[in-house]
Design an enzyme around this catalytic site. Structure first.
Site, PDB file in Angstrom:
ATOM      1  N   LYS A   1      43.742  51.248  72.368  1.00  0.00           N
ATOM      2  CA  LYS A   1      44.490  50.559  71.307  1.00  0.00           C
ATOM      3  C   LYS A   1      44.980  49.165  71.739  1.00  0.00           C
ATOM      4  CE  LYS A   1      44.392  54.392  68.817  1.00  0.00           C
ATOM      5  NZ  LYS A   1      45.550  55.123  68.398  1.00  0.00           N
TER       6      LYS A   1
ATOM      7  N   LYS B   1      49.131  48.913  62.130  1.00  0.00           N
ATOM      8  CA  LYS B   1      49.336  50.322  61.831  1.00  0.00           C
ATOM      9  C   LYS B   1      48.865  50.608  60.408  1.00  0.00           C
ATOM     10  CE  LYS B   1      53.141  52.323  62.872  1.00  0.00           C
ATOM     11  NZ  LYS B   1      52.273  53.500  63.164  1.00  0.00           N
TER      12      LYS B   1
ATOM     13  N   GLY C   1      52.473  56.204  66.590  1.00  0.00           N
ATOM     14  CA  GLY C   1      51.264  55.640  67.177  1.00  0.00           C
ATOM     15  C   GLY C   1      50.967  54.258  66.617  1.00  0.00           C
ATOM     16  N   ALA C   2      49.802  53.739  66.983  1.00  0.00           N
ATOM     17  CA  ALA C   2      49.361  52.436  66.477  1.00  0.00           C
ATOM     18  C   ALA C   2      47.835  52.406  66.483  1.00  0.00           C
ATOM     19  CB  ALA C   2      49.911  51.311  67.356  1.00  0.00           C
TER      20      ALA C   2
ATOM     21  N   GLU D   1      56.360  54.026  57.416  1.00  0.00           N
ATOM     22  CA  GLU D   1      56.491  53.709  58.848  1.00  0.00           C
ATOM     23  C   GLU D   1      57.298  52.422  59.038  1.00  0.00           C
ATOM     24  OE1 GLU D   1      52.362  53.639  59.974  1.00  0.00           O
ATOM     25  OE2 GLU D   1      52.295  55.799  60.282  1.00  0.00           O
TER      26      GLU D   1
HETATM   27  C1  5RP Z   1      49.266  56.004  60.495  1.00  0.00           C
HETATM   28  C2  5RP Z   1      49.363  55.117  61.680  1.00  0.00           C
HETATM   29  C3  5RP Z   1      48.989  55.724  62.999  1.00  0.00           C
HETATM   30  O1  5RP Z   1      50.051  55.568  63.882  1.00  0.00           O
HETATM   31  C4  5RP Z   1      47.779  55.022  63.528  1.00  0.00           C
HETATM   32  O2  5RP Z   1      46.762  55.085  62.547  1.00  0.00           O
HETATM   33  C5  5RP Z   1      47.289  55.657  64.836  1.00  0.00           C
HETATM   34  O3  5RP Z   1      46.758  56.916  64.575  1.00  0.00           O
HETATM   35  P1  5RP Z   1      46.146  57.845  65.703  1.00  0.00           P
HETATM   36  O4  5RP Z   1      47.280  58.295  66.565  1.00  0.00           O
HETATM   37  O5  5RP Z   1      45.504  58.966  64.932  1.00  0.00           O
HETATM   38  O6  5RP Z   1      45.128  57.047  66.466  1.00  0.00           O
HETATM   39  O7  5RP Z   1      49.731  53.981  61.634  1.00  0.00           O
HETATM   40  O8  5RP Z   1      49.518  55.313  59.311  1.00  0.00           O
END
Ligand code: 5RP
Length: 226
Positions: free
Chosen positions: A128, A101, A89-90, A110
């Site tokens: 996002k 991230k 994810g991001a 990551e």
């Molecule tokens: C974790 C990350 C996640 O990918 C990012 O925080 C997105 O999280 P979510 O899917 O809960 O919105 O970088 O370190």
């Protein structure tokens, strides 16, 4: 968008990522798996295709536990030379697929996995997507003894760093969340951050951005390729 709607988008995009893996990962290959709520839903969606996956490299202890629980073996990144696909994810993504991230604090692992992977598939919902990165506070992993020094350096770059309270990364370090940034040149800013002694990793993924964006929208999942 309501939290329920956003969660539904995360579920659809997680399923789309599992479909992407089913179509594009050769049977017996190793998969990179990220961290966070969207990545958790992705892990759940892997159950029906888990026999195809020989093993996974996880970007956090939390994801590692989840993968083990569904029966996907963990693989040490040092034991492989290549990884065809990494799904994660991001917190923010821009039109060049540069990302912020590290909201979950797993940014260092990551970034290492992203560097090894041939294809980085970002799974995100429309909340996002931004035109300029920086509204989401930029996470920086910092060695404990360097928190004050790195904070001063970040302030000189125009940011306002705040120590993430009560949080220790899987690597035993701290996180500074830096607000007040408007990152108009993400690659250059990532390079500048890389020069700050005492930082382990910054959460700007511009030099190694995503290759594919699976974007959950209210009208369905869109596939964007860089
Ligand atoms: C974790 C990350 C996640 O990918 C990012 O925080 C997105 O999280 P979510 O899917 O809960 O919105 O970088 O370190």
């Amino acid at each position: 968008m309501t939290p329920e709607q956003q969660n539904q988008l995360k579920k659809s995009v997680a399923q789309a990522a599992a479909d992407y893996v089913a179509e594009n990962l050769q049977t017996g290959a190793i998969l990179g798996v990220g961290t966070g709520s969207t990545a958790n839903l992705f892990i759940d969606a892997l159950v029906p295709i888990k026999e195809k996956i020989r093993g996974a490299v996880a970007s956090s202890e939390a994801s590692a536990h989840k993968l083990t629980a569904i029966g996907i073996p963990l693989v040490d990144l040092n034991d492989i030379d290549t990884m065809p696909i990494y799904v994660d994810g991001a917190d923010e993504i821009d039109k060049s697929f540069a990302m912020i991230k590290g909201g979950g604090g797993a940014l260092t692992r990551e970034k290492i996995i992203a560097d090894v992977a041939d294809v980085f598939v970002c799974i995100a919902d429309t909340t996002k997507v931004v035109s300029v990165l920086g509204k989401f506070p930029l996470p920086i992993e910092v060695l404990p003894m360097a928190v004050a020094q790195v904070s001063r350096a970040l302030a000189k770059l125009g940011g306002t760093p705040v120590l993430r309270k009560g949080f220790v990364t899987d690597n035993g370090n701290h996180i500074l969340d830096v607000s007040g940034l408007s990152i108009t040149d993400p690659r250059a800013f990532e390079s500048a951050l890389n020069q700050i002694v005492g930082t382990v990793t910054n959460g700007l993924f511009a030099r190694r951005s995503a290759d594919v964006l699976l974007l959950g929208t209210l009208d369905g999942v869109e596939t964007h390729i860089r």
